[in-house]
Design a protein around this motif. Structure first.
Motif, PDB file in Angstrom:
ATOM      1  N   SER A 101       0.849  -1.193   0.000  1.00 55.69           N
ATOM      2  CA  SER A 101       0.000   0.000   0.000  1.00 55.69           C
ATOM      3  C   SER A 101       0.881   1.238   0.000  1.00 55.69           C
ATOM      4  O   SER A 101       2.109   1.158   0.080  1.00 55.69           O
ATOM      5  N   VAL A 105      -1.641   4.545   3.920  1.00 52.51           N
ATOM      6  CA  VAL A 105      -2.423   3.374   4.309  1.00 52.51           C
ATOM      7  C   VAL A 105      -1.643   2.532   5.314  1.00 52.51           C
ATOM      8  O   VAL A 105      -2.196   2.030   6.298  1.00 52.51           O
ATOM      9  N   TYR A 108      -1.782   4.627   8.749  1.00 53.00           N
ATOM     10  CA  TYR A 108      -3.048   5.000   9.372  1.00 53.00           C
ATOM     11  C   TYR A 108      -4.163   3.963   9.230  1.00 53.00           C
ATOM     12  O   TYR A 108      -5.140   4.019   9.979  1.00 53.00           O
ATOM     13  N   VAL A 109      -4.029   3.035   8.306  1.00 58.33           N
ATOM     14  CA  VAL A 109      -5.082   2.048   8.082  1.00 58.33           C
ATOM     15  C   VAL A 109      -4.625   0.633   8.438  1.00 58.33           C
ATOM     16  O   VAL A 109      -5.371  -0.130   9.063  1.00 58.33           O
ATOM     17  N   SER A 148      -3.393  -2.530  -1.838  1.00 57.20           N
ATOM     18  CA  SER A 148      -4.377  -1.454  -1.799  1.00 57.20           C
ATOM     19  C   SER A 148      -3.822  -0.305  -2.625  1.00 57.20           C
ATOM     20  O   SER A 148      -2.723   0.184  -2.359  1.00 57.20           O
ATOM     21  N   SER A 250      -8.534  13.468   6.849  1.00 56.27           N
ATOM     22  CA  SER A 250      -8.039  12.683   7.977  1.00 56.27           C
ATOM     23  C   SER A 250      -6.856  13.353   8.666  1.00 56.27           C
ATOM     24  O   SER A 250      -6.738  13.334   9.900  1.00 56.27           O
ATOM     25  N   TYR A 271     -10.545   3.457  -5.685  1.00 57.53           N
ATOM     26  CA  TYR A 271      -9.652   2.716  -4.796  1.00 57.53           C
ATOM     27  C   TYR A 271     -10.003   1.232  -4.836  1.00 57.53           C
ATOM     28  O   TYR A 271     -11.184   0.858  -4.829  1.00 57.53           O
ATOM     29  N   ILE A 296     -10.737  -2.152   6.584  1.00 60.02           N
ATOM     30  CA  ILE A 296     -10.665  -0.860   5.888  1.00 60.02           C
ATOM     31  C   ILE A 296     -12.005  -0.143   5.968  1.00 60.02           C
ATOM     32  O   ILE A 296     -12.070   1.069   6.201  1.00 60.02           O
ATOM     33  N   CYS A 299     -12.415   1.549   9.327  1.00 59.08           N
ATOM     34  CA  CYS A 299     -11.330   2.444   9.766  1.00 59.08           C
ATOM     35  C   CYS A 299     -11.689   3.886   9.417  1.00 59.08           C
ATOM     36  O   CYS A 299     -11.946   4.216   8.261  1.00 59.08           O
ATOM     37  N   SER A 301      -9.844   6.437   9.198  1.00 54.13           N
ATOM     38  CA  SER A 301      -8.835   7.105   8.379  1.00 54.13           C
ATOM     39  C   SER A 301      -8.839   6.643   6.932  1.00 54.13           C
ATOM     40  O   SER A 301      -8.082   7.163   6.115  1.00 54.13           O
ATOM     41  N   SER A 302      -9.689   5.656   6.616  1.00 55.32           N
ATOM     42  CA  SER A 302      -9.646   5.059   5.286  1.00 55.32           C
ATOM     43  C   SER A 302     -10.727   5.619   4.379  1.00 55.32           C
ATOM     44  O   SER A 302     -11.663   6.291   4.819  1.00 55.32           O
ATOM     45  N   GLN A 304     -14.006   5.323   2.061  1.00 53.33           N
ATOM     46  CA  GLN A 304     -15.261   4.620   2.278  1.00 53.33           C
ATOM     47  C   GLN A 304     -16.033   4.542   0.967  1.00 53.33           C
ATOM     48  O   GLN A 304     -15.903   5.397   0.100  1.00 53.33           O
TER      49      GLN A 304
END
Length: 305
Positions: A101, A105, A108-109, A148, A250, A271, A296, A299, A301-302, A304
């Motif tokens: 990733s 990511v 934070y993910v 990712s 974020s 994504y 994910i 999360c 921070s991810s 959506q």
């Protein structure tokens, strides 16, 4: 001899020799008694032996049947064990899962992803690798299990699922001369130096393409592979960055940044979670990518859907 015998016949023979009773064997095999009798006739023909002979009201094994039963006991136990190994228990997964990733990511993910994986598969080792766009057709070669990344569409020959979408925005520190403006013009965008993120998927080349169509060009002052390094530099001079909106949102409070819409229409960022098609039906991989996708999705921070 065995090449003329299918697995169903061997299973029938094994049960018959265990039960020494046609109707009981039929019950265990979930077929009719007449079907078992027909299969017994086939088995007698294959082995040129009666296998089971009547002794009063019961059937008893011939010497050849006794020899076959001993071998079948081991063979069928091994076969049942082989089938049992296709039932996946994540607690017993001793192996490595390689995820790739961007650094955002990863920082934070992926902690949420790894927490979820380690809770359910405590013996699984997880390795994280920084994603590069040229890896897209090297997943097998690089042993990357799941990546990712941001792509306009899923490439041919690659398996994947879409996990979200957003737009790119223009980012600056809170005291930047443009920070108080609601909208930024194209001339203002090119008037200030830019920081470009080079790690992970390509996030802003489209800006240069759009500007080129207008015979314009921005000045890239700094190229860095990591988001945190880029944002750290952004604090000390009046630079600009283009990044996905969910990342700008974020990181906004922790880095004292603000973001504005870009001064031209841009396509959505798409994504994806992607993997090599060889893993499409792998039971462990299917479980792992479902855990990654769910982590994910939950999360904050991810991206959506």
């Amino acid at each position: 001899m065995l090449r003329n015998t299918n697995l169903n016949l061997l299973r029938t023979l094994h049960v018959l020799l265990q039960e020494a009773h046609v109707s009981k064997a039929a019950q265990r095999l979930h077929i009719t008694q007449s079907a078992v009798s027909r299969q017994l006739a086939q088995l007698r023909d294959i082995w040129q032996d009666e296998l089971l002979v009547r002794n009063g009201n019961v059937l008893i094994m011939t010497p050849k049947a006794e020899m076959l039963k001993a071998k079948l006991d081991t063979l069928m136990d091994d076969f049942d064990l082989l089938l049992a190994e296709t039932v996946f228990d994540p607690e017993n997964w001793f192996g490595e899962l390689v995820l790739s990733s961007s650094d955002y990511v990863a920082q934070y993910v992926m902690p949420d992803v790894c927490k979820r994986l380690s809770k359910q598969a405590p013996n699984l080792a997880v390795s994280l690798r920084l994603w590069e766009p040229e890896y897209i057709h090297r997943l097998h070669e690089l042993n990357i299990d799941i990546a990712s990344t941001m792509l306009p569409h899923k490439p041919d020959g690659i398996s994947g699922i879409r996990i979200g979408a957003d737009h790119s925005v223009l980012v600056m520190h809170q005291s930047h001369p443009l920070a108080s403006k609601k909208h930024v013009t194209v001339n203002e965008l090119i008037a200030y130096p830019h920081i470009k993120i080079t790690g992970g998927a390509d996030k802003d080349t489209f800006v240069d393409d759009i500007l080129r169509q207008q015979d314009l060009q921005r000045r890239v002052h700094l190229r860095v592979p990591f988001f945190n390094a880029a944002l750290s530099h952004l604090q000390v001079f009046d630079g600009l960055m283009v990044m996905p909106e969910h990342i700008a949102e974020s990181l906004g409070d922790s880095w004292n940044i603000v973001y504005k819409p870009l001064p031209f229409n841009v396509e959505e960022n798409q994504y994806w979670l992607i993997w090599h098609p060889k893993y499409d039906n792998d039971i462990r991989h299917k479980w792992a990518r479902e855990q990654v996708k769910d982590a994910i999705a939950h999360c904050e921070s991810s991206i959506q859907l």
